[in-house]
Write an enzyme that holds these catalytic residues in place. Structure first.
Site, mmCIF file in Angstrom:
data_model
loop_
_atom_site.group_PDB
_atom_site.id
_atom_site.type_symbol
_atom_site.label_atom_id
_atom_site.label_comp_id
_atom_site.label_asym_id
_atom_site.label_seq_id
_atom_site.Cartn_x
_atom_site.Cartn_y
_atom_site.Cartn_z
ATOM 1 N N HIS A 252 0.832 -1.214 0.000
ATOM 2 C CA HIS A 252 0.000 0.000 0.000
ATOM 3 C C HIS A 252 0.859 1.253 0.000
ATOM 4 C CE1 HIS A 252 0.667 -0.606 4.412
ATOM 5 N NE2 HIS A 252 0.728 0.710 4.427
ATOM 6 N N HIS B 189 3.966 7.189 3.635
ATOM 7 C CA HIS B 189 4.914 6.076 3.505
ATOM 8 C C HIS B 189 4.476 5.116 2.415
ATOM 9 C CE1 HIS B 189 2.127 4.148 6.539
ATOM 10 N NE2 HIS B 189 2.371 3.071 5.816
ATOM 11 N N GLU C 58 7.927 1.090 4.810
ATOM 12 C CA GLU C 58 7.436 0.042 5.711
ATOM 13 C C GLU C 58 7.636 -1.310 5.020
ATOM 14 O OE1 GLU C 58 3.219 0.202 6.523
ATOM 15 O OE2 GLU C 58 3.363 -1.252 8.164
#
Lengths: 134, 134
Positions: B7, B79, B130
């Site tokens: 994502h 992010h 991430e």
């Protein structure tokens, strides 16, 4: 209306160094660099299977990302690109909703040879949005 | 090492307003909001078929994205999350390459209930990365 996440573009000041980081630290599959003078960038693609990341390095004095790198000297996420089926229909819907299309408001041929539009970051929570017809 | 693009997270100051924009202007399919007090965010998911965008709104005084919204009052790309098969192996490789893992350096359980790591933006061209074990 919006379809797949086509790519996320990350602007970097030094493409060779960024490629090294993505390959060594993240084990990413990175393409050979492509020089796109008409877009003012040199670009590599990181193949993620379902989508891709593009690393963009400014090219020339009139690079479209020069100002971004000036504001963010170490680089940063530059834009996100969603696919649309019909860019003219997308444009109409966006205009009707008051969203601003950058430039003269008409689709241009993007870095992938397909019609694209860029939408004003102020209309999308500080995020530069590209729409690409596929 | 890195696999799919799981994502892209976009931090927004007003989730309800952002959802309205994504639905009305972009015709996006947006989930119902989920309140995640332990992560200090309220989140919605935009299903893009191949990947997703998460819109994050700060929740509570110790929200992990409060400082970001303070620096970027209209919001912005926060992010990018890549999938990895084994987060312990990923962590070893990253440490060996000199990349810094945020926090105490150990994986945490992320917003999707899976082990995650966050990597220092300064090591990845101003981009907060991430990694999520899938």
């Amino acid at each position: 209306m919006i379809g797949r996440l086509n790519h996320v573009a990350i602007a970097v000041p030094d493409l060779a160094a960024a490629v090294k980081t993505y390959e060594a630290a993240l084990g990413a599959r990175v393409s050979a660099p492509q020089v796109l003078p008409e877009h003012g960038v040199t670009v590599v693609f990181i193949d993620l299977g379902n989508s891709k990341v593009e690393l963009l390095e400014p090219l020339g004095e009139n690079s479209t990302i020069a100002a971004f790198i000036e504001r963010n000297p170490t680089g940063g996420m530059h834009h996100i690109c969603y696919e649309v089926e019909d860019i003219a229909t997308a444009r109409e819907r966006l205009m009707a909703q008051g969203a601003r299309v950058l430039g003269d408001g008409n689709p241009k041929i993007g870095a992938h040879g397909k019609p694209v539009l860029f939408l004003h970051p102020k209309d999308f929570n500080g995020t530069l949005v590209e729409l690409e017809e596929v």
